[in-house]
Design a protein around this motif. Structure first.
Motif, PDB file in Angstrom:
ATOM      1  N   GLN A  47      93.381  44.655  30.872  1.00  0.00           N
ATOM      2  CA  GLN A  47      92.059  45.042  30.386  1.00  0.00           C
ATOM      3  C   GLN A  47      91.874  46.515  30.735  1.00  0.00           C
ATOM      4  OE1 GLN A  47      88.864  42.569  31.738  1.00  0.00           O
ATOM      5  NE2 GLN A  47      87.272  43.975  31.053  1.00  0.00           N
ATOM      6  N   VAL A  48      91.425  47.311  29.773  1.00  0.00           N
ATOM      7  CA  VAL A  48      91.436  48.761  29.923  1.00  0.00           C
ATOM      8  C   VAL A  48      90.034  49.356  29.859  1.00  0.00           C
ATOM      9  CG1 VAL A  48      92.211  50.932  28.873  1.00  0.00           C
ATOM     10  CG2 VAL A  48      93.758  48.961  28.953  1.00  0.00           C
ATOM     11  N   ALA A  49      89.753  50.232  30.819  1.00  0.00           N
ATOM     12  CA  ALA A  49      88.579  51.103  30.751  1.00  0.00           C
ATOM     13  C   ALA A  49      89.102  52.528  30.674  1.00  0.00           C
ATOM     14  CB  ALA A  49      87.701  50.927  31.981  1.00  0.00           C
ATOM     15  N   LEU A  50      88.643  53.288  29.695  1.00  0.00           N
ATOM     16  CA  LEU A  50      89.093  54.667  29.557  1.00  0.00           C
ATOM     17  C   LEU A  50      87.892  55.596  29.538  1.00  0.00           C
ATOM     18  CD1 LEU A  50      88.714  55.836  26.332  1.00  0.00           C
ATOM     19  CD2 LEU A  50      90.298  53.935  25.992  1.00  0.00           C
ATOM     20  N   THR A  51      88.096  56.820  29.996  1.00  0.00           N
ATOM     21  CA  THR A  51      87.010  57.793  29.965  1.00  0.00           C
ATOM     22  C   THR A  51      87.319  58.907  28.979  1.00  0.00           C
ATOM     23  OG1 THR A  51      87.775  59.384  31.652  1.00  0.00           O
ATOM     24  CG2 THR A  51      86.677  57.352  32.439  1.00  0.00           C
ATOM     25  N   VAL A  87      80.790  58.862  40.406  1.00  0.00           N
ATOM     26  CA  VAL A  87      80.164  57.779  41.172  1.00  0.00           C
ATOM     27  C   VAL A  87      79.441  56.822  40.237  1.00  0.00           C
ATOM     28  CG1 VAL A  87      78.382  57.240  42.876  1.00  0.00           C
ATOM     29  CG2 VAL A  87      79.971  59.133  43.284  1.00  0.00           C
ATOM     30  N   ALA A  88      78.737  57.370  39.241  1.00  0.00           N
ATOM     31  CA  ALA A  88      78.020  56.527  38.284  1.00  0.00           C
ATOM     32  C   ALA A  88      78.983  55.665  37.471  1.00  0.00           C
ATOM     33  CB  ALA A  88      77.174  57.391  37.350  1.00  0.00           C
ATOM     34  N   LEU A  89      80.144  56.211  37.131  1.00  0.00           N
ATOM     35  CA  LEU A  89      81.154  55.432  36.414  1.00  0.00           C
ATOM     36  C   LEU A  89      81.560  54.206  37.218  1.00  0.00           C
ATOM     37  CD1 LEU A  89      83.441  54.885  34.320  1.00  0.00           C
ATOM     38  CD2 LEU A  89      84.869  56.446  35.703  1.00  0.00           C
ATOM     39  N   PHE A  90      81.910  54.404  38.466  1.00  0.00           N
ATOM     40  CA  PHE A  90      82.362  53.278  39.283  1.00  0.00           C
ATOM     41  C   PHE A  90      81.231  52.289  39.541  1.00  0.00           C
ATOM     42  CE2 PHE A  90      86.076  55.891  39.913  1.00  0.00           C
ATOM     43  CZ  PHE A  90      87.090  54.960  40.096  1.00  0.00           C
ATOM     44  N   ASP A  91      80.012  52.778  39.655  1.00  0.00           N
ATOM     45  CA  ASP A  91      78.871  51.861  39.784  1.00  0.00           C
ATOM     46  C   ASP A  91      78.758  50.990  38.535  1.00  0.00           C
ATOM     47  OD1 ASP A  91      78.260  52.821  42.282  1.00  0.00           O
ATOM     48  OD2 ASP A  91      76.611  54.106  41.608  1.00  0.00           O
ATOM     49  N   ALA A  96      79.893  45.613  35.950  1.00  0.00           N
ATOM     50  CA  ALA A  96      80.603  44.840  34.927  1.00  0.00           C
ATOM     51  C   ALA A  96      81.641  43.903  35.536  1.00  0.00           C
ATOM     52  CB  ALA A  96      81.279  45.790  33.939  1.00  0.00           C
ATOM     53  N   GLY A  97      81.773  43.922  36.857  1.00  0.00           N
ATOM     54  CA  GLY A  97      82.772  43.095  37.508  1.00  0.00           C
ATOM     55  C   GLY A  97      84.185  43.592  37.279  1.00  0.00           C
ATOM     56  N   PHE A  98      84.320  44.889  37.035  1.00  0.00           N
ATOM     57  CA  PHE A  98      85.613  45.497  36.706  1.00  0.00           C
ATOM     58  C   PHE A  98      86.112  46.297  37.908  1.00  0.00           C
ATOM     59  CE2 PHE A  98      88.521  48.586  34.962  1.00  0.00           C
ATOM     60  CZ  PHE A  98      89.117  47.988  33.857  1.00  0.00           C
ATOM     61  N   THR A  99      87.011  45.699  38.682  1.00  0.00           N
ATOM     62  CA  THR A  99      87.643  46.388  39.799  1.00  0.00           C
ATOM     63  C   THR A  99      89.071  46.715  39.402  1.00  0.00           C
ATOM     64  OG1 THR A  99      86.301  45.203  41.423  1.00  0.00           O
ATOM     65  CG2 THR A  99      88.299  46.274  42.226  1.00  0.00           C
ATOM     66  N   PRO A 100      89.409  47.988  39.262  1.00  0.00           N
ATOM     67  CA  PRO A 100      90.746  48.339  38.756  1.00  0.00           C
ATOM     68  C   PRO A 100      91.870  47.889  39.689  1.00  0.00           C
ATOM     69  CG  PRO A 100      89.247  50.223  38.650  1.00  0.00           C
ATOM     70  CD  PRO A 100      88.579  49.183  39.489  1.00  0.00           C
ATOM     71  N   ASP A 101      92.933  47.396  39.087  1.00  0.00           N
ATOM     72  CA  ASP A 101      94.181  47.157  39.802  1.00  0.00           C
ATOM     73  C   ASP A 101      95.024  48.424  39.799  1.00  0.00           C
ATOM     74  OD1 ASP A 101      94.192  44.085  40.266  1.00  0.00           O
ATOM     75  OD2 ASP A 101      93.603  44.333  38.168  1.00  0.00           O
ATOM     76  N   ALA A 142      88.298  54.827  43.789  1.00  0.00           N
ATOM     77  CA  ALA A 142      89.233  53.718  43.590  1.00  0.00           C
ATOM     78  C   ALA A 142      89.677  53.142  44.922  1.00  0.00           C
ATOM     79  CB  ALA A 142      90.446  54.200  42.792  1.00  0.00           C
ATOM     80  N   ALA A 143      89.985  54.009  45.881  1.00  0.00           N
ATOM     81  CA  ALA A 143      90.456  53.553  47.182  1.00  0.00           C
ATOM     82  C   ALA A 143      89.400  52.715  47.898  1.00  0.00           C
ATOM     83  CB  ALA A 143      90.858  54.751  48.042  1.00  0.00           C
ATOM     84  N   TRP A 144      88.160  53.099  47.789  1.00  0.00           N
ATOM     85  CA  TRP A 144      87.082  52.320  48.398  1.00  0.00           C
ATOM     86  C   TRP A 144      87.100  50.878  47.910  1.00  0.00           C
ATOM     87  CZ3 TRP A 144      83.760  52.500  52.282  1.00  0.00           C
ATOM     88  CH2 TRP A 144      83.466  53.721  52.879  1.00  0.00           C
ATOM     89  N   ARG A 145      87.462  50.685  46.672  1.00  0.00           N
ATOM     90  CA  ARG A 145      87.403  49.347  46.076  1.00  0.00           C
ATOM     91  C   ARG A 145      88.735  48.593  46.205  1.00  0.00           C
ATOM     92  NH1 ARG A 145      83.945  52.879  44.283  1.00  0.00           N
ATOM     93  NH2 ARG A 145      81.938  52.186  43.457  1.00  0.00           N
ATOM     94  N   MET A 146      89.824  49.311  46.327  1.00  0.00           N
ATOM     95  CA  MET A 146      91.141  48.684  46.434  1.00  0.00           C
ATOM     96  C   MET A 146      91.541  48.374  47.872  1.00  0.00           C
ATOM     97  SD  MET A 146      93.433  51.044  43.868  1.00  0.00           S
ATOM     98  CE  MET A 146      93.332  50.987  42.077  1.00  0.00           C
ATOM     99  N   ALA A 147      91.037  49.136  48.829  1.00  0.00           N
ATOM    100  CA  ALA A 147      91.524  49.066  50.208  1.00  0.00           C
ATOM    101  C   ALA A 147      91.372  47.675  50.814  1.00  0.00           C
ATOM    102  CB  ALA A 147      90.797  50.094  51.063  1.00  0.00           C
TER     103      ALA A 147
END
Length: 269
Positions: A47-51, A87-91, A96-101, A142-147
């Motif tokens: 599943q892809v999110a692109l900017t 920051v707003a993007l990651f919020d 959306a429940g989208f945590t990148p792998d 990303a690291a905040w959410r992956m760690a």
């Protein structure tokens, strides 16, 4: 901040059960290498999110093509030189429940071709904020959410660098080459910093790459390449899809023992 998105921010209205298990965020995904990365990952079940920053129409076209092929994608307008927008993007992705792998830092700019003595300070500031600060801040979020120490499951960060880091782009883009050299050092340092968190950090360094489908622009790129063809052992311009393959390998579990690598995708240059 304005977004164009095909992704629901309501967890109860999330995509159907067929949503791929793995998720990719790629910056600068509206064209060229970024679009090729988005399309390749989507074709392989991500599943892809692109900017994008300016090209809303081309970003929507990438999303539409992915969806037409049965994939899932969303496009978000983000200026990666602006911390608040990152920051707003990651919020938004969190809602959306989208945590990148995997996160691919592809967004970058060269500024106009110029010798250093003629370089405008405003251009330099924009290049450094986009290519260096933007890459670092996207990686931070990303690291905040992956760690793993913060409840994440680990992941992969792939930064897009350039073979210009070795050659310096004299008389053209020395400022750009310097910014990508900073990305290389950041990649190696962050790889060591985040290894214990289950996060691998690598970079791909493209060389001459065809990043447009426009025939006239392709002809201009080919003409400029002729003077440097001798410096590329494979003797041709690379394809955006070939760079995307290198990125995919580093993001995938196939490269599970690879971190801190700087992988050239430049025909041997």
């Amino acid at each position: 901040m304005r977004y164009h998105s095909a992704m629901s921010s309501d967890p109860d209205k999330a995509a159907p059960a067929t949503v791929p298990a793995r998720k990719l965020l790629v910056t600068g995904g509206s064209r060229g290498i970024g679009a090729a990365i988005a399309s390749l990952f989507a074709a392989r079940g991500w599943q892809v999110a692109l900017t994008y920053r300016e090209r809303a129409d081309t970003a929507r076209a990438v999303v539409a093509e992915i969806e037409a092929d049965g994939g899932t994608a969303a496009a978000f307008r983000v200026d990666v030189s602006d911390e608040a927008e990152i920051v707003a993007l990651f919020d938004e992705l969190d809602r959306a429940g989208f945590t990148p792998d995997a996160v691919v830092n592809n967004a970058g700019i060269t500024g106009p071709r110029t010798a250093l003595m003629d370089l405008d300070g405003g251009v330099l500031d924009r290049v450094l904020r986009t290519n260096i600060a933007g890459t670092m801040l996207i990686a931070r979020e990303a690291a905040w959410r992956m760690a793993r120490s913060r409840g994440g499951k680990g992941g992969a960060i792939v930064n897009i660098s350039s073979t210009a880091t070795r050659l310096g782009s004299p008389g053209q883009w020395v400022h750009y080459a310097a910014s990508k050299a900073a990305v290389d050092m950041f990649t190696q340092g962050l790889a060591r910093e985040l290894a214990a968190e289950g996060i691998r950090v690598n970079a791909v360094s493209p060389g001459h790459t065809m990043t447009t489908a426009d025939p006239a622009e392709q002809a201009r790129i080919e003409a400029r390449f002729e003077g440097e063809r001798h410096s590329v052992p494979l003797g041709r311009i690379g394809k955006a899809e070939e760079v995307a393959e290198a990125v995919y390998w580093l993001a995938d579990d196939a490269a599970s023992y690879v971190t801190g690598a700087l992988l050239p995708a430049a025909g041997g240059r």
